[in-house]
Design an enzyme around this catalytic site. Structure first.
Site, PDB file in Angstrom:
ATOM      1  N   GLY A  57      -6.956  59.668  25.846  1.00 25.77           N
ATOM      2  CA  GLY A  57      -5.714  60.391  25.623  1.00 25.77           C
ATOM      3  C   GLY A  57      -5.673  61.746  26.289  1.00 25.77           C
ATOM      4  O   GLY A  57      -4.661  62.445  26.215  1.00 25.77           O
ATOM      5  N   HIS A 222      -5.320  67.281  19.986  1.00 29.07           N
ATOM      6  CA  HIS A 222      -5.268  66.064  19.180  1.00 29.07           C
ATOM      7  C   HIS A 222      -4.192  66.182  18.108  1.00 29.07           C
ATOM      8  O   HIS A 222      -4.333  65.646  17.016  1.00 29.07           O
ATOM      9  CB  HIS A 222      -6.614  65.787  18.492  1.00 29.07           C
ATOM     10  CG  HIS A 222      -7.789  65.809  19.404  1.00 29.07           C
ATOM     11  ND1 HIS A 222      -8.597  66.920  19.541  1.00 29.07           N
ATOM     12  CD2 HIS A 222      -8.293  64.865  20.225  1.00 29.07           C
ATOM     13  CE1 HIS A 222      -9.555  66.648  20.415  1.00 29.07           C
ATOM     14  NE2 HIS A 222      -9.400  65.406  20.849  1.00 29.07           N
TER      15      HIS A 222
END
Length: 588
Positions: A57, A222
């Site tokens: 990611g 995150h």
């Protein structure tokens, strides 16, 4: 946050993304079982191997940075989750050359430290010379809140990887590579900000949405919260971020005194900011650094290095360039060193930066300055009056033209015509006309070129340049209607070389050609203007063959005329001295 994705299965997404690197970079291979991307064995001299990784990611970090000049391998976890200790163990012990030692570089997140650390200890037990450097560069969360965990690792980590990787590629010993990696990590500060949290494919939508215009300052990579939220402008946001990086009076965040003579600036895209907007952000950051803090970076890196999926945000990193004490090369030389990885983008060479070239080219070499009087004369007062009326008519028609273009196009035609008309009108009112047709048209051409963009702007610019050229070929004398008809015809012929548009294609040409044809036949500008207005009106119901209208569906073309043709007809009507009748239709 948007929950739309082309690939909604997170496991498939990670595997396929890692696999793609073997397609785009022949230097690397992929261990699918352990999610390790690593350099293929070659005949190159052995060097210290550098391994990094973490949750997926953050692409192009870290797998996109595997290759000559940077990483030897990267180990990937699932999205925003650390890889397992076994994955890392396989990477360290069997997917890289261990003969010269292995340096592991990770960001300061608990899962990464534990899993990579466990693998490092197992590798040591196996007799491998291995060390681990932890990068914590984020100042978004201060000392008091971070507590024992310490600073998070974010985009500054990439600079550690690049510098250490370049040094390893030179064949330097393990101790030097490890030392310089630590030195780089200790001279970094970073902070991020985002307009929105991100959605992880395969997960339920969260409830972390920010309000319209609200910014999360110090957001992690995150979806972690930062130091606060605020509704502020970009300059205010950048100012606050730079204070968090540089203010030595902020004891909660004064992690590094940026006092080096040489500082590197990294402006990192968190994934969802357009290159256009990132450019504007970079300019704001660099300007404030120089004007407010007296820092002029010796290197500026702007691009996508470490993302948070498609995060609508950016981060700022500052690196103090300090002496490595290894007898060279310097940190800057290592940053400038070549690498063959898709995730590192720094195409400007060392020599270009160090040249500090500030030379510019001044002046415009205006065509007007080179235009000589032609002897092709105009009546100044009547021409100026007619031109002002025509431009006023276009400006007044902008709402109507915009309405038409909203139905059959992208809505910018009216604004573009108005912008050009206003600029020419200002010129005519302030500068007046000389009475020489060539000089006066030459003075208008650059105004149109500089103030009208898009397709219409290009068409008008081509037409007017061709008109100027045709006027220059005319003998001295009055610029009569027959003369104008002749040069307008030549301009139409020139325009036809660059566009296939012809009458019937639903473009501005539908009004232009009838005006020229009637002027040629009658010499009467009022009849020519009437013909242009009739032709423009007749585009209603005409299907477009060219332009953006071709792609617009529906039946809107049956309801409104072509915006460009209508705008040009309005100009011709004003030029001819038209009035509006009680029904709102133009009449002469």
């Amino acid at each position: 946050m948007s929950s739309k994705h082309f690939i909604n299965d997170p496991s498939h997404l990670v595997i396929s993304a890692l696999q793609s690197l073997t397609i785009t970079n022949p230097n690397v291979a992929f261990d699918k079982e352990h999610k390790v991307v690593y350099r293929r064995p070659s005949d190159a001299d052995a060097q210290v191997s550098i391994i990094s990784g973490g949750g997926s990611g953050h692409e192009p970090s870290f797998a996109g940075m595997v290759g000559p000049g940077m990483l030897s391998a990267a180990v990937a976890g699932t999205i925003f989750a650390s890889p397992s200790a076994e994955q890392v163990r396989v990477g360290v012990t069997s997917r890289v050359d261990t003969s010269k030692g292995v340096l592991v570089v990770v960001m300061n997140y608990t899962g990464d430290i534990l899993n990579f650390g466990m693998a490092v200890e197992k590798a040591k037990t196996a007799g491998i010379n291995v060390d681990m450097v932890v990068v914590g560069d984020d100042v978004g969360v201060g000392r008091s809140k971070a507590g024992k965990v310490g600073r998070r690792g974010i985009a500054g980590t990439v600079l550690v990887l690049k510098i250490a990787g370049a040094l390893a590629a030179l064949g330097r010993p393990f101790e030097q590579v490890s030392k310089v990696a630590r030195l780089t990590a200790s001279n970094l500060v970073s902070v991020g900000a985002s307009l929105e949290h991100v959605h992880v494919p395969g997960r339920e939508l969260g409830s972390q949405e920010l309000a319209a215009g609200e910014v999360e300052i110090g957001m992690g990579i995150h979806n972690e919260a930062g130091s606060g939220r605020a509704k502020i402008t970009l300059p205010e946001l950048v100012s606050q971020m730079l204070r968090q990086l540089l203010d030595q009076d902020d004891k909660d965040r004064a992690f590094l005194k940026v006092n080096s003579n040489e500082v590197v600036l990294l402006v990192n895209n968190l994934g969802g900011v357009s290159p256009l907007e990132l450019g504007g952000i970079t300019t704001e950051v660099a300007t404030q650094l120089k004007e407010t803090h007296g820092i002029q970076p010796v290197r500026v890196l702007s691009g996508t290095y470490m993302t948070s999926l498609n995060g609508l945000g950016f981060s700022i990193t500052l690196l103090n360039v300090v002496n490595t004490d290894i007898g060279g090369p310097s940190m800057l030389e290592l940053l400038d060193a070549p690498s063959e990885v898709p995730g590192w983008s720094a195409p400007i060479q060392k020599t270009s930066w160090e040249a500090k070239n500030t030379a510019t080219r001044e002046g415009t070499a205006s065509d007007v300055e080179r235009i000589k009087e032609s002897g092709l004369t105009l009546d100044v007062e009547s021409t100026k009056s007619a031109l002002i009326d025509a431009l006023d008519r276009v400006i007044a028609a902008e709402p109507e033209i915009t309405k038409f273009d909203t139905v059959v196009g992208d809505g910018d035609c009216g604004i573009g015509l108005k912008r050009g008309a206003e600029a020419v009108l200002k010129h005519v009112r302030e500068k007046g006309l000389s009475g020489d047709a060539v000089v006066d048209v030459a003075s208008i051409v650059p105004i149109v070129e500089n103030n009208m963009d898009g397709t219409s702007g290009a068409l008008y610019a081509i037409f007017l340049n061709a008109l100027l050229h045709a006027l220059q070929d005319q003998p001295p004398g009055p610029a009569s209607p027959p003369v104008w008809a002749s040069v307008l015809r030549q301009s139409c012929d020139a325009l036809s070389k660059y566009t296939p548009a012809r009458p019937g294609d639903r473009t501005l040409v539908d009004a232009l050609y009838p005006f020229v044809e009637v002027l040629e036949g009658t010499g009467d500008i009022k009849q020519a203007a009437a013909a242009a207005r009739k032709a423009a009106n007749n585009t209603k119901g005409m299907q477009a063959s060219l332009g953006r209208s071709v792609y617009v569906g529906g039946s809107g073309y049956e309801e409104v005329p072509d915006p460009g043709a209508w705008g040009l007809a309005c100009f011709f009507f004003g030029l001819a001295g038209a009035q509006q009748d009680e029904e709102g239709w133009e009449s002469i």
